[in-house]
Motif scaffolding. Structure first.
Motif, mmCIF file in Angstrom:
data_model
loop_
_atom_site.group_PDB
_atom_site.id
_atom_site.type_symbol
_atom_site.label_atom_id
_atom_site.label_comp_id
_atom_site.label_asym_id
_atom_site.label_seq_id
_atom_site.Cartn_x
_atom_site.Cartn_y
_atom_site.Cartn_z
ATOM 1 N N LEU A 98 0.821 -1.206 0.000
ATOM 2 C CA LEU A 98 0.000 0.000 0.000
ATOM 3 C C LEU A 98 0.858 1.260 0.000
ATOM 4 O O LEU A 98 0.545 2.243 -0.685
ATOM 5 N N LEU A 99 1.959 1.239 0.735
ATOM 6 C CA LEU A 99 2.858 2.390 0.772
ATOM 7 C C LEU A 99 3.471 2.639 -0.606
ATOM 8 O O LEU A 99 3.584 3.788 -1.051
ATOM 9 N N LEU A 100 3.847 1.571 -1.297
ATOM 10 C CA LEU A 100 4.391 1.700 -2.649
ATOM 11 C C LEU A 100 3.376 2.357 -3.579
ATOM 12 O O LEU A 100 3.720 3.248 -4.373
ATOM 13 N N LYS A 117 -4.323 3.156 6.888
ATOM 14 C CA LYS A 117 -5.116 2.687 8.034
ATOM 15 C C LYS A 117 -6.592 2.601 7.656
ATOM 16 O O LYS A 117 -7.273 1.617 7.975
ATOM 17 N N GLU A 118 -7.091 3.593 6.960
ATOM 18 C CA GLU A 118 -8.502 3.657 6.578
ATOM 19 C C GLU A 118 -8.900 2.494 5.676
ATOM 20 O O GLU A 118 -9.913 1.826 5.910
ATOM 21 N N VAL A 119 -8.094 2.242 4.632
ATOM 22 C CA VAL A 119 -8.485 1.195 3.679
ATOM 23 C C VAL A 119 -8.292 -0.193 4.262
ATOM 24 O O VAL A 119 -9.059 -1.110 3.956
ATOM 25 N N LEU A 120 -7.275 -0.390 5.109
ATOM 26 C CA LEU A 120 -7.086 -1.689 5.759
ATOM 27 C C LEU A 120 -8.260 -2.012 6.679
ATOM 28 O O LEU A 120 -8.714 -3.151 6.742
ATOM 29 N N ALA A 147 -8.389 -2.528 -1.469
ATOM 30 C CA ALA A 147 -7.874 -1.468 -0.592
ATOM 31 C C ALA A 147 -6.868 -0.599 -1.334
ATOM 32 O O ALA A 147 -6.908 0.631 -1.257
ATOM 33 N N ARG A 148 -5.978 -1.230 -2.059
ATOM 34 C CA ARG A 148 -4.951 -0.490 -2.800
ATOM 35 C C ARG A 148 -5.566 0.441 -3.836
ATOM 36 O O ARG A 148 -5.129 1.573 -4.038
ATOM 37 N N GLY A 149 -6.625 -0.038 -4.495
ATOM 38 C CA GLY A 149 -7.267 0.761 -5.526
ATOM 39 C C GLY A 149 -7.961 2.002 -5.000
ATOM 40 O O GLY A 149 -8.295 2.910 -5.779
#
Length: 211
Positions: A98-100, A117-120, A147-149
């Protein structure tokens, strides 16, 4: 309700083979829109054109007010996409993936941790954030991709057969997360499927067959 996607006579040919033969449809802002059709109908090709992955042979498509061939950068800023195949880096943790993505989409440094934090939390993977993705089940990987999207707050999220290959229980769980997307302000969901029961979740859907 205004249209966030407008498609006019969109076509894609590979030599003499016409993969998409002239699609016309519109998608309203904030709806779940289904693109229903059998395998090989042209669903993924259409999504690839709309997401600027491939260039249309002819026709026009507008997303969030931007044209997919002449304003590709603006279109990409406006969309998130989850492909059929897993595109996560399995040697990284969920958090690192996610950070990437935050870095690739220039999400400001001061909001990255809160966005992650929100998407997880949304896909119920907070307790797995430090686990390597290679240890995840198929359903967990799909949830992480959703979540990544969402990290860069897209106006439209494309889901290309998001539950293909998953067992019925996991498919049901994935749909719970997809339906949550409609609750997030301004997010429009455009998904492809060949499952009739999944089409029932959509506000509207279009049928494509043989291009």
């Amino acid at each position: 309700m205004e249209n966030i996607i407008e498609i006019s006579n969109l076509k894609k040919a590979y030599g003499s083979f016409e993969a998409v033969k002239g699609v016309n449809c519109s998608v309203k802002k904030g709806e779940i829109f289904g693109f229903l059709g059998p395998n090989g109908a042209g669903k993924s090709t259409t999504i690839n054109m709309l997401s600027t992955m491939i260039r249309p042979s002819s026709g026009k498509a507008m997303i969030n007010g931007f044209e997919v061939t002449s304003q590709q950068a603006k279109v990409r800023e406006s969309i998130g996409i989850i492909f059929q195949e897993n595109t996560l880096d399995e040697k990284l943790t969920a958090y690192e993936n996610l950070l990437l993505h935050c870095r690739l989409y220039s999400v400001p440094k001061n909001v990255r941790a809160e966005r992650i934090k929100e998407v997880l939390e949304m896909v119920e993977l907070t307790d797995k954030k430090d686990n390597l993705v290679k240890t995840f089940s198929g359903g967990m990987k799909r949830r992480l991709e959703i979540a990544r999207g969402l990290l860069h707050y897209p106006k439209v999220i494309f889901l290309d057969e998001p539950t293909v290959g998953l067992d019925p229980q996991t498919r049901d769980h994935i749909w719970q997360y997809i339906l949550k997307l409609e609750e997030k302000a301004g997010i429009t969901v455009f998904l492809t499927t060949h499952y009739m029961d999944e089409a029932e979740h959509c506000d509207r859907f279009a049928v494509i067959d043989d291009g």
